[in-house]
Design a protein around this motif. Structure first.
Motif, short mmCIF file in Angstrom:
data_model
loop_
_atom_site.label_atom_id
_atom_site.label_comp_id
_atom_site.label_asym_id
_atom_site.label_seq_id
_atom_site.Cartn_x
_atom_site.Cartn_y
_atom_site.Cartn_z
N HIS A 85 -28.89 72.10 54.39
CA HIS A 85 -30.31 71.86 54.10
C HIS A 85 -30.52 70.40 53.70
N ILE A 86 -31.53 69.76 54.30
CA ILE A 86 -31.84 68.37 53.96
C ILE A 86 -33.25 68.20 53.43
N GLY A 87 -34.04 69.28 53.41
CA GLY A 87 -35.39 69.19 52.87
C GLY A 87 -36.36 70.06 53.63
N GLY A 88 -37.58 70.14 53.10
CA GLY A 88 -38.60 70.97 53.75
C GLY A 88 -39.99 70.43 53.54
N VAL A 89 -40.94 71.03 54.28
CA VAL A 89 -42.35 70.66 54.15
C VAL A 89 -43.17 71.94 54.16
N GLN A 90 -44.38 71.85 53.71
CA GLN A 90 -45.29 72.98 53.80
C GLN A 90 -45.73 73.16 55.26
N PRO A 91 -46.05 74.37 55.68
CA PRO A 91 -46.38 74.63 57.09
C PRO A 91 -47.46 73.73 57.66
N GLU A 92 -48.45 73.37 56.84
CA GLU A 92 -49.55 72.55 57.35
C GLU A 92 -49.11 71.12 57.68
N LEU A 93 -47.94 70.72 57.19
CA LEU A 93 -47.44 69.38 57.45
C LEU A 93 -46.42 69.34 58.59
N PHE A 94 -46.13 70.50 59.18
CA PHE A 94 -45.10 70.55 60.21
C PHE A 94 -45.49 69.75 61.45
N LYS A 95 -46.76 69.85 61.87
CA LYS A 95 -47.20 69.09 63.05
C LYS A 95 -47.02 67.60 62.83
N GLN A 96 -47.30 67.16 61.61
CA GLN A 96 -47.10 65.75 61.29
C GLN A 96 -45.63 65.37 61.37
N ALA A 124 -37.84 61.46 56.76
CA ALA A 124 -37.03 61.60 55.55
C ALA A 124 -37.88 61.49 54.29
N GLN A 125 -38.87 60.61 54.33
CA GLN A 125 -39.75 60.45 53.17
C GLN A 125 -40.64 61.69 52.95
N MET A 126 -40.95 62.39 54.05
CA MET A 126 -41.78 63.59 53.94
C MET A 126 -41.04 64.77 53.33
N LEU A 127 -39.76 64.86 53.62
CA LEU A 127 -38.99 66.04 53.22
C LEU A 127 -38.84 66.15 51.71
N GLN A 128 -39.03 67.37 51.22
CA GLN A 128 -38.91 67.66 49.79
C GLN A 128 -37.74 68.63 49.57
N ASN A 129 -37.05 68.43 48.45
CA ASN A 129 -35.91 69.31 48.15
C ASN A 129 -36.35 70.72 47.79
N ASP A 130 -37.48 70.83 47.11
CA ASP A 130 -37.98 72.14 46.67
C ASP A 130 -39.38 72.34 47.20
N THR A 131 -39.57 73.37 48.02
CA THR A 131 -40.89 73.70 48.55
C THR A 131 -41.15 75.18 48.32
N SER A 132 -42.40 75.49 48.04
CA SER A 132 -42.78 76.89 47.80
C SER A 132 -42.94 77.61 49.13
N LEU A 133 -42.65 78.92 49.12
CA LEU A 133 -42.78 79.73 50.33
C LEU A 133 -44.23 80.08 50.59
N GLU A 170 -30.58 59.79 51.49
CA GLU A 170 -29.67 59.43 50.39
C GLU A 170 -30.30 58.42 49.44
N ARG A 171 -30.96 57.42 50.00
CA ARG A 171 -31.62 56.42 49.15
C ARG A 171 -32.75 57.05 48.35
N LYS A 172 -33.51 57.91 48.99
CA LYS A 172 -34.63 58.58 48.29
C LYS A 172 -34.11 59.45 47.16
N ASP A 173 -33.03 60.22 47.42
CA ASP A 173 -32.47 61.08 46.38
C ASP A 173 -31.85 60.28 45.24
N ALA A 174 -31.40 59.04 45.54
CA ALA A 174 -30.78 58.21 44.52
C ALA A 174 -31.79 57.53 43.61
#
Length: 310
Positions: free
Chosen positions: A211-222, A236-245, A301-305
């Motif tokens: 797993h490297i991150g996730g987005v909310q469904p409405e942001l998938f097209k973007q 990479a900047q869009m991806l979040q470590n924790d996203t709600s279902l 990696e840079r974003k997580d750091a």
């Protein structure tokens, strides 16, 4: 030398022989057990599914062990297991039929003459009746007699022609559907495995995605637009470590032991089922070049750091 590695067959002769060698006794045992249980109850759909699943347990273990990825071999295995299980079940029914018929005939002979008839005469008479009814003796005659009398479906399952709704000429169609169901259930897990990523260089299946991150469904097209534009730093900047279902989660998949296997970026919709279970559905598989991979992972990696609140 490396070219030969990538020409390995998807199923070795040893694997094929082992696969069919295991299916043979297993199929006969499953058919025999089903025949015994069906004397008391036989549930349509449920029993063929259970027979297929039971065979599938052994088939899948051989597929994994021998690294079989040939869909042709699996289709042949499905046909073989379906015919074997279905045929074995009816053959054991045939043996039970001859045994029961012999006892009834002997009982009638004894009541009429006071002594039992020779067993060979009784068996010959059973074959005579089968020939009179179907034109064939033995197992074939019994099978055709079953079809002639028709299969009946009642509230408790499948029975003889004395209860429930008799299928008549549709019995053949029902049997064909039953064999198809047994065959499909026996190879369904293995068929899915043959479609999974496999590293020919390392001769092993590729590990599950990280797993490297996730987005909310409405942001998938973007996110898709960023992938199409090769803007993996932006992704990479869009991806979040924790996203709600529900969410769309991204994973990286590649071989961990060599550098010859491609790098894949996958996306799956993660949601909650009606009973609260987590459901996952793969919706995207994208191969990345070495530079695209480096851009994506190094940006993550840079974003997580970065310290929180940066």
């Amino acid at each position: 030398m490396q070219q030969d590695v990538f020409k390995r067959p998807k199923a070795s002769l040893k694997g094929i022989l082992l696969l069919f060698g295991v299916v043979l006794p297993v199929g006969i045992m499953i058919g025999g057990l089903a025949s015994f249980i069906s004397r008391f109850i036989y549930l349509i759909i449920v029993f063929p599914a259970l027979m297929g699943v039971a065979a599938g347990f052994f088939i899948n273990s051989i597929v994994v062990k021998e690294k079989i990825r040939s869909t042709f071999v699996l289709v042949a295995t499905a046909i073989f297991s379906a015919i074997l299980i279905f045929g074995s079940m009816h053959f054991f029914d045939y043996l039970q039929f001859r045994n029961s018929a012999a006892k009834e005939i002997q009982a009638q002979v004894i009541s009429e003459s006071g002594e039992a008839a020779p067993d060979e005469n009784v068996q010959a008479y059973i074959d005579y009746v089968l020939v009179e009814e179907t034109g064939f003796s033995g197992f074939i005659g019994f099978f055709l007699l079953e079809a002639k009398e028709g299969i009946s479906i009642s509230r408790v399952g499948v029975g003889g022609s004395d209860n429930g709704i008799n299928l008549g000429a549709l019995t053949w169609l029902y049997w064909l559907a039953e064999m198809g169901f047994i065959g499909w259930m026996s190879v369904a897990p293995s068929y899915k495995l043959t479609k999974d990523l496999f590293c020919e260089h390392c001769d092993t299946w590729v590990a599950e995605g990280e797993h490297i991150g996730g987005v909310q469904p409405e942001l998938f097209k973007q996110a898709i637009e960023l992938i199409k534009c090769k803007d993996f730093a932006g992704l990479a900047q869009m991806l979040q470590n924790d996203t709600s279902l529900p969410s769309v989660e991204f994973y990286k998949r590649t071989c961990k032991t060599c550098n010859t296997f491609p790098f894949y970026l996958t996306a799956s919709v993660i949601s909650s089922g009606k009973q609260g279970q987590v459901q996952s559905k793969l919706i995207m598989v994208q191969a990345l070049t070495s530079s695209e991979r480096f851009t994506l992972l190094s940006t993550i990696e840079r974003k997580d750091a970065e310290p929180a609140g940066y």
